[in-house]
Design a protein around this motif. Structure first.
Motif, PDB file in Angstrom:
ATOM      1  N   ILE A  81       0.843  -1.607  -0.141  1.00 44.37           N
ATOM      2  CA  ILE A  81      -0.544  -0.020   0.038  1.00 44.37           C
ATOM      3  C   ILE A  81       0.650   1.091   0.184  1.00 44.37           C
ATOM      4  N   LEU A  82       2.196   1.418   0.487  1.00 45.20           N
ATOM      5  CA  LEU A  82       2.510   2.388   0.786  1.00 45.20           C
ATOM      6  C   LEU A  82       3.645   2.431  -0.647  1.00 45.20           C
ATOM      7  N   LEU A  83       4.037   1.483  -1.041  1.00 43.74           N
ATOM      8  CA  LEU A  83       4.462   1.843  -2.531  1.00 43.74           C
ATOM      9  C   LEU A  83       4.015   2.338  -3.708  1.00 43.74           C
ATOM     10  N   LEU A  84       2.459   1.797  -3.306  1.00 44.30           N
ATOM     11  CA  LEU A  84       1.151   2.409  -4.035  1.00 44.30           C
ATOM     12  C   LEU A  84       0.913   3.519  -4.255  1.00 44.30           C
ATOM     13  N   VAL A  85       0.869   4.196  -2.790  1.00 38.26           N
ATOM     14  CA  VAL A  85       0.838   5.360  -2.605  1.00 38.26           C
ATOM     15  C   VAL A  85       1.455   6.560  -3.174  1.00 38.26           C
ATOM     16  N   ARG A  86       3.331   5.977  -2.767  1.00 37.44           N
ATOM     17  CA  ARG A  86       4.193   6.534  -3.407  1.00 37.44           C
ATOM     18  C   ARG A  86       4.456   6.615  -4.907  1.00 37.44           C
ATOM     19  N   MET A  87       4.410   5.896  -4.903  1.00 42.40           N
ATOM     20  CA  MET A  87       4.014   5.820  -6.472  1.00 42.40           C
ATOM     21  C   MET A  87       3.285   6.287  -7.506  1.00 42.40           C
TER      22      MET A  87
END
Length: 204
Positions: free
Chosen positions: A173-179
């Motif tokens: 989830i964190l990676l998706l938000v950052r991307m």
């Protein structure tokens, strides 16, 4: 010279229709009482569970009506009587179900249900509801399988799966938000005619 008819034969021919009628009546009585129960009932430890049993008889309900509940453990063994009804309920006074069976049925409405108080894991097994309403005494024999479990208890495998899956899901989830944020910034910068102002240049 013809053979004379024997009196016994004519008497037997006259009796034959009555015999057939009697046989039909017997078959009709054998199939006239139908019982229905739930094939499987799930319950939780310590929480009252209802074992439903309904019946339909072609004969009027009288004080001669009998209801019997029996139990066989899941591990097998002999059937154990746990409840009897004739005009008034008679719960068992011995065994593991002593003081734990209550009558919740109404024979006038074709209901022969019972309830088990504070079910335990050891109560798992097969329950059979039997109803006799003379002259209707023959019926099908439906069985109810009771499965008692503990509410909210997680197995070790389920707990391990949660501990492994939850951190991985948070990282994704964190990676998706950052991307997503980077994609929005690049999209804004790539707009046609976008030029940095003198203030933006000085800020950089």
């Amino acid at each position: 010279m013809g053979t004379a008819a024997r009196p016994g034969a004519s008497r037997g021919a006259q009796m034959c229709p009555d015999v057939l009628r009697c046989a039909q009546m017997c078959v009709g009585n054998a199939l006239s009482l139908e019982i229905k129960t739930s094939p499987k009932v799930r319950a939780f430890v310590g929480e009252q569970v209802l074992l439903k049993c309904s019946f339909k008889s072609s004969s009027p309900i009288t004080e001669s009506l009998l209801v019997d509940w029996t139990y066989r453990p899941l591990s097998g063994g002999h059937m154990e009587p746990i409840f009897h009804y004739q005009s008034v309920p008679h719960p068992t006074t011995a065994g593991k179900f002593k003081d734990r069976i209550s009558w919740v049925g109404n024979v006038a409405n074709g209901d022969a249900s019972i309830a088990i108080q504070s079910p335990e894991l050891s109560d798992n097994g097969t329950f059979i509801c039997s109803v006799k309403n003379p002259p209707d005494v023959y019926h099908n024999i439906p069985q109810t399988l009771l499965l008692v479990t503990e509410r909210g208890k997680l197995t070790s495998a389920a707990l391990l799966s949660i501990l492994v899956f939850l951190p991985s899901a948070l990282v994704v989830i964190l990676l998706l938000v950052r991307m997503g944020r980077k994609f929005r910034v690049l999209k804004e910068k790539g707009k046609c005619g976008y030029k940095k102002s003198s203030i933006e240049v000085s800020d950089e």
